[in-house]
Design an enzyme around this catalytic site. Structure first.
Site, PDB file in Angstrom:
ATOM      1  N   LYS A 205       7.209  -1.817  -1.058  1.00 27.78           N
ATOM      2  CA  LYS A 205       6.849  -3.255  -1.602  1.00 27.78           C
ATOM      3  C   LYS A 205       8.384  -3.887  -1.406  1.00 27.78           C
ATOM      4  CE  LYS A 205       2.752  -2.769  -3.834  1.00 27.78           C
ATOM      5  NZ  LYS A 205       1.350  -1.917  -5.375  1.00 27.78           N
ATOM      6  N   ARG A 241      -0.331   5.509  -2.810  1.00 27.78           N
ATOM      7  CA  ARG A 241      -0.885   5.098  -2.037  1.00 27.78           C
ATOM      8  C   ARG A 241       0.153   4.168  -1.003  1.00 27.78           C
ATOM      9  NH1 ARG A 241      -1.238  -0.684  -0.842  1.00 27.78           N
ATOM     10  NH2 ARG A 241      -3.286  -1.471  -0.570  1.00 27.78           N
TER      11      ARG A 241
HETATM   12  N1  HH2 Z   1      -0.764  -2.526  -3.638  1.00 29.97           N
HETATM   13  C1  HH2 Z   1      -1.532  -2.822  -2.743  1.00 29.97           C
HETATM   14  C2  HH2 Z   1      -2.774  -3.102  -3.026  1.00 29.97           C
HETATM   15  N2  HH2 Z   1      -3.426  -2.569  -3.375  1.00 29.97           N
HETATM   16  N3  HH2 Z   1      -4.280  -0.237  -5.295  1.00 29.97           N
HETATM   17  C3  HH2 Z   1      -3.692   0.381  -5.542  1.00 29.97           C
HETATM   18  N4  HH2 Z   1      -4.071   0.664  -6.612  1.00 29.97           N
HETATM   19  N5  HH2 Z   1      -2.020   0.311  -6.882  1.00 29.97           N
HETATM   20  C4  HH2 Z   1      -1.180  -1.294  -5.085  1.00 29.97           C
HETATM   21  O1  HH2 Z   1      -0.150  -0.821  -5.561  1.00 29.97           O
HETATM   22  C5  HH2 Z   1      -1.977  -1.909  -4.533  1.00 29.97           C
HETATM   23  C6  HH2 Z   1      -3.103  -1.898  -4.543  1.00 29.97           C
HETATM   24  C7  HH2 Z   1      -0.491  -3.582  -2.630  1.00 29.97           C
HETATM   25  O2  HH2 Z   1      -1.278  -4.784  -1.524  1.00 29.97           O
HETATM   26  P1  HH2 Z   1      -1.009  -5.681   0.464  1.00 29.97           P
HETATM   27  O3  HH2 Z   1       0.720  -6.182  -0.852  1.00 29.97           O
HETATM   28  O4  HH2 Z   1      -1.622  -6.315   0.125  1.00 29.97           O
HETATM   29  O5  HH2 Z   1      -0.430  -5.248   0.912  1.00 29.97           O
HETATM   30  P2  HH2 Z   1      -0.427  -3.494   1.339  1.00 29.97           P
HETATM   31  O6  HH2 Z   1      -2.378  -3.102   0.983  1.00 29.97           O
HETATM   32  O7  HH2 Z   1      -0.437  -3.214   2.949  1.00 29.97           O
HETATM   33  O8  HH2 Z   1       0.468  -2.265   0.385  1.00 29.97           O
END
Ligand code: HH2
Length: 261
Positions: A205, A241
């Site tokens: 992130k 994750r």
């Molecule tokens: N972060 C992303 C997506 N889903 N779910 C949970 N439970 N916690 C998180 O921190 C979380 C999540 C971030 O998603 P995105 O920015 O689309 O990128 P990526 O899926 O590649 O991490």
């Protein structure tokens, strides 16, 4: 928890998300690297990402989940805000609904989660993905996130979701400055103390670059991602994750061995 993003166009977001065949290959690789859970997503929650219709999202994720279910027993989580997508995903073999809106996106979310009977991840987010990073403010981010997660757990249980199915997640980077995310990581033990398995998603992130004070792009943040995963594990998180499963497993194994030595 290994991250698998699936979209129809392999290059639509700089190669971070994959079409069906590439996503299946990626999922197999994460299983081979030792993932305990796969988190399948068909809609990005990144600030500025385009929304996806329910039918398009189901068309992206359901065939991938079905294909994985046919060849592996690994638990599969569906990363979606939409109850219809969660229901469709669980009908073809997903066993966990990872909802970044903590079952608030639709009036049907709570009752759908109870009806499906799957595990549910309730994540804290301030605002909505498109605008959430525009100057988020809290008086006390740790207290407010903890209170929000408690309230969402209560709402889920009141709607009929089993307490033993509930996970919670502080939502690193979702409507939080780097300072907010740091405060949450530093005080994660208070969220763990709520008594539900805690999931932490900090992998790659942008807050990592802000904390480190560098200009790294998402694929240059493995070091910071490992630091976040180790801090989460040390505070008692049940899962992290991550994009980089092999590297994270290795870091966690070494940290664990040191604490046992
Ligand atoms: N972060 C992303 C997506 N889903 N779910 C949970 N439970 N916690 C998180 O921190 C979380 C999540 C971030 O998603 P995105 O920015 O689309 O990128 P990526 O899926 O590649 O991490």
């Amino acid at each position: 928890m290994g991250i698998v993003n699936v979209t129809p166009d392999s290059f639509s977001d700089g190669g971070r998300s994959l079409g069906h065949d590439a996503a299946l290959a990626h999922a197999r690789r994460l299983i081979a690297e030792g993932a305990d859970i796969l988190d399948i997503g068909g809609e990005s929650t990144r600030p500025g990402a385009e929304p996806v219709s329910e039918s398009d999202e189901v068309a992206r994720v359901a065939p991938l989940i079905a294909a994985l279910r046919a060849e592996s027993t690994i638990p599969i989580s569906i990363d979606t805000m939409k109850p219809g997508v969660a229901a469709a995903a669980c009908a073809v073999g997903a066993t966990m609904w990872n909802d970044v809106t903590a079952l608030t996106w639709s009036p049907e979310s709570l009752e759908t989660a109870a009806a499906i009977g799957c595990d549910v991840v309730l994540m804290h987010m301030r605002g909505e993905p498109r605008t959430m990073q525009a100057a988020p403010r809290y008086d006390d981010v740790v207290a407010e996130v903890t209170a929000y997660l408690s309230a969402r757990v209560e709402a889920a249980m009141a709607a009929g979701v089993a307490g033993t199915s509930i996970w919670i997640d502080p939502g690193i980077g979702f409507g939080k400055t780097a300072e907010h995310s740091l405060a949450l990581m530093r005080n994660l033990d208070g969220i763990v103390a709520l008594g539900f398995p805690v999931l932490v998603g900090a992998s790659r992130k942008s807050s990592i670059a802000r904390i480190a004070g560098d200009t790294s792009t998402s694929d240059q943040r493995l070091g910071g991602s490992l630091a976040m995963a180790l801090a989460a594990a040390r505070a008692g998180a049940a899962a992290v994750r991550v994009h980089d499963v092999a590297e994270t497993r290795q870091a966690l194994a070494v940290a664990e061995a040191i604490s046992q030595a």
